[in-house]
Design a protein around this motif. Structure first.
Motif, short mmCIF file in Angstrom:
data_model
loop_
_atom_site.label_atom_id
_atom_site.label_comp_id
_atom_site.label_asym_id
_atom_site.label_seq_id
_atom_site.Cartn_x
_atom_site.Cartn_y
_atom_site.Cartn_z
N UNK A 117 -27.03 89.64 16.30
CA UNK A 117 -27.25 88.21 16.54
C UNK A 117 -26.04 87.51 17.13
N UNK A 118 -24.96 88.23 17.34
CA UNK A 118 -23.76 87.61 17.92
C UNK A 118 -23.21 88.54 19.00
N UNK A 119 -22.28 87.99 19.78
CA UNK A 119 -21.66 88.79 20.83
C UNK A 119 -22.23 88.48 22.21
N UNK A 120 -21.59 89.05 23.23
CA UNK A 120 -22.00 88.86 24.60
C UNK A 120 -22.96 89.98 25.01
N UNK A 121 -23.48 89.87 26.22
CA UNK A 121 -24.44 90.86 26.72
C UNK A 121 -23.84 92.26 26.74
N UNK A 122 -22.55 92.36 27.07
CA UNK A 122 -21.94 93.69 27.20
C UNK A 122 -21.28 94.18 25.91
N UNK A 123 -21.43 93.45 24.80
CA UNK A 123 -20.85 93.94 23.56
C UNK A 123 -21.74 95.03 22.97
N UNK A 124 -21.16 95.81 22.08
CA UNK A 124 -21.83 96.98 21.49
C UNK A 124 -22.29 97.94 22.59
N UNK A 125 -21.52 97.99 23.68
CA UNK A 125 -21.95 98.78 24.83
C UNK A 125 -21.28 100.13 24.91
N UNK A 126 -22.06 101.12 25.39
CA UNK A 126 -21.51 102.46 25.60
C UNK A 126 -21.07 102.60 27.06
N UNK A 127 -19.93 103.20 27.24
CA UNK A 127 -19.34 103.39 28.56
C UNK A 127 -19.99 104.58 29.29
N UNK A 128 -19.87 104.57 30.60
CA UNK A 128 -20.32 105.70 31.43
C UNK A 128 -19.21 106.73 31.55
N UNK A 129 -19.56 108.00 31.47
CA UNK A 129 -18.58 109.07 31.66
C UNK A 129 -18.15 109.18 33.11
N UNK A 130 -19.10 108.99 34.04
CA UNK A 130 -18.86 109.27 35.45
C UNK A 130 -18.46 108.03 36.26
N UNK A 131 -18.00 106.99 35.57
CA UNK A 131 -17.49 105.80 36.22
C UNK A 131 -16.16 105.41 35.61
N UNK A 132 -15.35 104.60 36.31
CA UNK A 132 -14.14 104.07 35.69
C UNK A 132 -14.52 103.20 34.49
N UNK A 133 -13.59 103.04 33.58
CA UNK A 133 -13.81 102.21 32.39
C UNK A 133 -13.84 100.73 32.78
N UNK A 134 -14.44 99.93 31.93
CA UNK A 134 -14.30 98.48 32.07
C UNK A 134 -12.90 98.08 31.62
N UNK A 135 -12.57 96.80 31.77
CA UNK A 135 -11.21 96.33 31.48
C UNK A 135 -10.80 96.59 30.03
N UNK A 136 -9.64 97.22 29.86
CA UNK A 136 -9.08 97.44 28.53
C UNK A 136 -8.45 96.14 28.04
#
Length: 375
Positions: free
Chosen positions: A286-305
């Motif tokens: 019920x809280x957080x942004x759209x991209x929270x609780x998100x799993x990263x892609x192995x074959x792409x660069x990471x999102x901002x640390x």
């Protein structure tokens, strides 16, 4: 090249001037002499001392660095370059933006420019700086430009700035930051930001050589995990002891979310599973942004640390394969800190030092160009 390092943090930007990258190894750059560095946060200053023991670290509020202190520190020789960027949280478009005391610290940078009068300066901050306004609705970037171009009747700097994405400079993450270059107006120097590369390093290529880890663990040995590519070999170097590879203890809700989310998905996906009856209502987010609780892609660069790199409710930071968040050491690796780089303090302070830093490999690219034109 004589350098003064402001708002140094643990030393991500410093690293780029302290080392060259030669034949796949970090080699001390003897042409760069960092006269002193300044940092207010004790844990970050301690980390800096551990990594750069021969640099004079002045652990003090920059507002308390008086003219006579600075003159004594730099001596009689000219300073070629000031590097550093004030804390960026106030300008960030993530969370609450506020024109507070931290947001005003660029005025201290301006004050020290007036005292030190270097040939050039390098100022770094988040992309949100470009749209930030003060309490009167005035643009911060324009205030910086106007002040730094006209410090007094005899001193000013020509300003060039651009937004660079770290992924184009050999760093396995998308990280857009503003870099401002100032050139003293009595110098005939032209500046062009170094061109980036088209080939990207993926998250898998960056961190797949770290040993698996689970909730509540801390692992201090690589075990049988060996580097698999050039980037991993550069980052590992001759490191034998694994540090900062730890996780918090997850509760049932967070662990269940991580067990079910798939690459590229996050909060909304989990709530769809609740709607479909795959997960119970107690797992609805019920809280957080759209991209929270998100799993990263192995074959792409990471999102901002960021300093929330280990907090699934804070941003997309769940490992592409294992059901857990990134560890601080993985975050440091994604930032391009070598595994032998030390961080200091408690777990929160360590993550802040990593998340706030300029990626060292990007710093090296900028330092190489600055050294070339200031030589």
């Amino acid at each position: 090249m004589r350098i003064v390092d402001l708002f140094s943090g643990a030393g991500g930007l410093t690293f780029g001037f302290y080392y060259n990258l030669i034949n796949g190894q970090f080699v001390r750059n003897e042409n760069c002499d960092i006269i002193f560095a300044n940092e207010f946060d004790h844990a970050a200053a301690e980390a800096f001392r551990m990594n750069f023991p021969d640099i004079n670290m002045i652990e003090r509020d920059i507002k308390k660095l008086k003219r006579e202190d600075i003159v004594q520190l730099i001596g009689d020789e000219e300073i070629d370059l000031i590097i550093g960027g004030p804390p960026c949280q106030s300008y960030s478009t993530i969370g609450r933006r506020v024109y507070d005391d931290k947001a005003k610290l660029y005025n201290e940078y301006y004050r020290l420019l007036n005292i030190i009068r270097p040939r050039m300066f390098l100022f770094e901050n988040v992309k949100g700086l470009l749209s930030m306004k003060d309490e009167n609705g005035n643009s911060i970037i324009e205030d910086i430009r106007n002040k730094f171009e006209h410090i007094d009747n005899n001193l000013g700097y020509r300003i060039v700035y651009d937004t660079l994405d770290a992924v184009r400079y050999g760093i396995p993450q998308h990280r857009e930051r503003v870099f401002i270059i100032g050139i003293r107006n009595d110098l005939d120097i032209e500046w062009n930001f170094p061109e980036g590369d088209d080939q990207e390093i993926t998250l898998f290529q960056a961190i797949s050589d770290f040993p698996p880890i689970e909730s509540g663990q801390e692992i201090t040995e690589y075990g049988e995990c060996v580097p698999q590519n050039e980037y991993q070999r550069l980052m590992r170097g001759n490191t034998e002891e694994l540090t900062c590879h730890f996780l918090a203890v997850y509760g049932d809700k967070i662990q269940t979310v991580m067990n079910h989310v798939i690459p590229g998905e996050g909060r909304e996906y989990i709530n769809r599973l609740v709607d479909e009856g795959v997960l119970g209502e107690e797992y609805r987010l019920t809280s957080g942004y759209k991209n929270t609780y998100g799993r990263l892609y192995a074959d792409q660069p990471c999102t901002t640390i960021t300093n929330n790199m280990s907090t699934p409710s804070g941003l997309r930071c769940i490992h592409y394969e294992q059901n857990r968040a990134l560890t601080p050491r993985e975050g440091a690796r994604i930032q391009s800190f070598p595994d032998w780089f030390h961080f200091s303090g408690n777990r929160k302070q360590i993550k802040t030092q990593i998340g706030n830093a300029v990626p060292p490999l990007l710093a090296i690219r900028l330092a190489t160009e600055l050294e070339r034109i200031l030589a």
